[in-house]
Design an enzyme around this catalytic site. Structure first.
Site, short mmCIF file in Angstrom:
data_model
loop_
_atom_site.label_atom_id
_atom_site.label_comp_id
_atom_site.label_asym_id
_atom_site.label_seq_id
_atom_site.Cartn_x
_atom_site.Cartn_y
_atom_site.Cartn_z
N ARG A 1 0.82 -1.22 0.00
CA ARG A 1 0.00 0.00 0.00
C ARG A 1 0.85 1.26 0.00
O ARG A 1 0.41 2.32 -0.48
CB ARG A 1 -0.95 -0.01 1.20
CG ARG A 1 -2.06 -1.04 1.04
CD ARG A 1 -3.02 -1.08 2.20
NE ARG A 1 -4.16 -1.95 1.92
CZ ARG A 1 -5.13 -2.22 2.76
NH1 ARG A 1 -5.13 -1.67 3.96
NH2 ARG A 1 -6.11 -3.02 2.41
N LYS B 1 -20.92 -17.30 1.66
CA LYS B 1 -22.33 -17.06 1.94
C LYS B 1 -23.03 -16.23 0.87
O LYS B 1 -22.52 -15.20 0.44
CB LYS B 1 -22.49 -16.36 3.29
CG LYS B 1 -22.03 -17.21 4.48
CD LYS B 1 -22.28 -16.47 5.78
CE LYS B 1 -21.90 -17.33 6.99
NZ LYS B 1 -22.17 -16.63 8.26
N GLY C 1 -12.34 -9.45 -1.06
CA GLY C 1 -12.28 -10.66 -0.25
C GLY C 1 -10.99 -11.43 -0.40
O GLY C 1 -9.89 -10.87 -0.34
N GLY D 1 -13.86 -3.83 0.45
CA GLY D 1 -15.24 -3.38 0.56
C GLY D 1 -15.64 -2.40 -0.53
O GLY D 1 -16.75 -2.46 -1.05
#
Length: 399
Positions: A37, A198, A356, A379
């Site tokens: 980063r 999920k 993810g 996100g």
């Protein structure tokens, strides 16, 4: 895309640029363990330095919840930042007020200062106008180079952009261009791969994608829910059985929208998840015992997915096809990723991935550098795929 970039900025010499970066890096024993980063921010920092601007870096680290937490200070990354930048970096004890002003007053043109953790102030996450105004007092222009934080309407990501001339940095620009190529104005046909555990965590994503894509492949644990919804035996596999009606509704919507849904036609099962465990391949519809767990997509499913990629021009990928962290259940993810990389290198596919575990899965397959673009934004990447406006991006949009 219709966003202001540094190409639109004029006469930066002698000005102070407030640059929002993502320096929420992994740390261990006070040292940075992965400087990715930091390196991502270098093109923007160097471009501003070369233009003769003072560069003041705004960032958060961890979750201090509006209080000063010494262990969450950004001072611990200064040495590493100096090293990757190959230039001195000053540090200010606060991101607003006298300490910040003094640090900037002493900074030479082309110099860089890292301001203390913006989340030490409650006004940051509250997007408090007064706090945003304190930040704005320090600079002449604002540059957002932290796409990963752009889904948050915080003072340093959205509020500040409304108070100063605001531009997307080089990393932000690259991310926006890649996402536009994947979902905004893609070359068609477009295929998506969505994996993960999920269905419930990716409802908005699935609903948006079936209206956007020509084909959508579903893998990972969430594929088990779709198989269960069709009455297929999944044994003791991870699944959200209470989401069966939702899965059927998504399948119906995909049919209505003309999106071909690709579900596993064969699966790799085992009774436990551990390296080297005995596993076997079964076809969808075969009877399974209560101990059998579906842990990966089978070879026929991968071949079908590869053929679908061959027939596509654009790929957007989020989530692995199986429990890739535990061999042999990485086979499908590695094979699919390798095929996507081969097509991308050959100029036959635009492949954009992120969110993810996707980055880890592609790194595991050794193909991250071969994809068109791999986002580490998490996100923010997911919310973009869901079709949601991102406050930090919208604040940069041209009127």
């Amino acid at each position: 895309m219709t966003f202001r970039t540094l190409d639109d900025a004029r006469d930066l010499a002698g000005k102070t640029a407030l640059v929002r970066v993502d320096f929420n890096v992994p740390m261990e024993d006070g040292r940075v363990t992965d400087d990715t980063r930091l390196r991502v921010a270098l093109p923007t920092i160097n471009r501003l330095r070369e233009a003769g601007a003072k560069v003041a870096l705004l960032a958060h680290f961890d979750r201090p919840k509006g209080k000063v937490v010494p262990s969450m200070s950004l001072r611990y990354i200064v040495d590493e930042l100096c090293e990757v930048l190959a230039a001195p970096v000053q540090f200010a004890e606060d991101c607003v007020g006298d300490a910040a002003r003094a640090a900037l007053a002493e900074l030479p043109l082309g110099g860089v200062v890292l301001l203390e953790n913006v989340r030490f102030h409650a006004g940051e996450e509250a997007n408090d106008p007064a706090f945003a105004a304190q930040l704005a007092e320090l600079g002449d222009v604002y540059v957002n180079d932290a796409f990963s934080a752009a889904h948050r309407a915080h003072a340093s990501t959205e509020g500040l952009a409304r108070l100063l001339p605001a531009y997307a940095g080089e990393s932000m620009r690259r991310e926006l261009d890649a996402l536009d190529a994947a979902l905004g104005k893609p070359q068609k046909p477009v295929i998506g791969i969505v994996g993960g555990a999920k269905v419930s965590t990716k409802l908005d994503l699935l609903k948006n994608l079936v209206s956007q894509l020509d084909r959508l492949a579903i893998g990972g644990g969430m594929a088990n829910t779709f198989l269960f919804a069709q009455g297929i035996d999944i044994g003791g596999s991870l699944a959200e059985k209470d989401m069966a009606d939702t899965a059927r509704a998504i399948m119906a919507e995909a049919k209505t929208q003309g999106c071909e849904l690709l579900l596993p036609v064969d699966m790799v099962v085992a009774t436990e998840v551990r390296p080297g465990v005995a596993a076997r391949t079964v076809r969808a519809g075969d009877a399974l015992s209560g101990d059998d767990k579906i842990l990966d997509a089978g070879p026929e499913t991968v071949a079908r997915l590869a053929a679908a990629m061959d027939a596509s021009k654009t790929l957007i990928w989020n989530g692995p096809l199986g429990v890739f962290e535990v061999p042999p259940f990485d086979a499908a993810t590695v094979a699919a990723a390798t095929h996507a990389a081969d097509l991308t290198r050959a100029g036959k596919l635009v492949a954009v991935a992120g969110g993810g575990d996707t980055v880890s899965a592609l790194n595991h397959a050794g193909v991250s550098d071969d994809m068109t673009f791999v986002s580490t934004a998490g996100g923010a990447f997911l919310e973009w795929m869901e079709g949601k406006p991102l406050p930090g991006v919208e604040a940069l949009r041209t009127q």
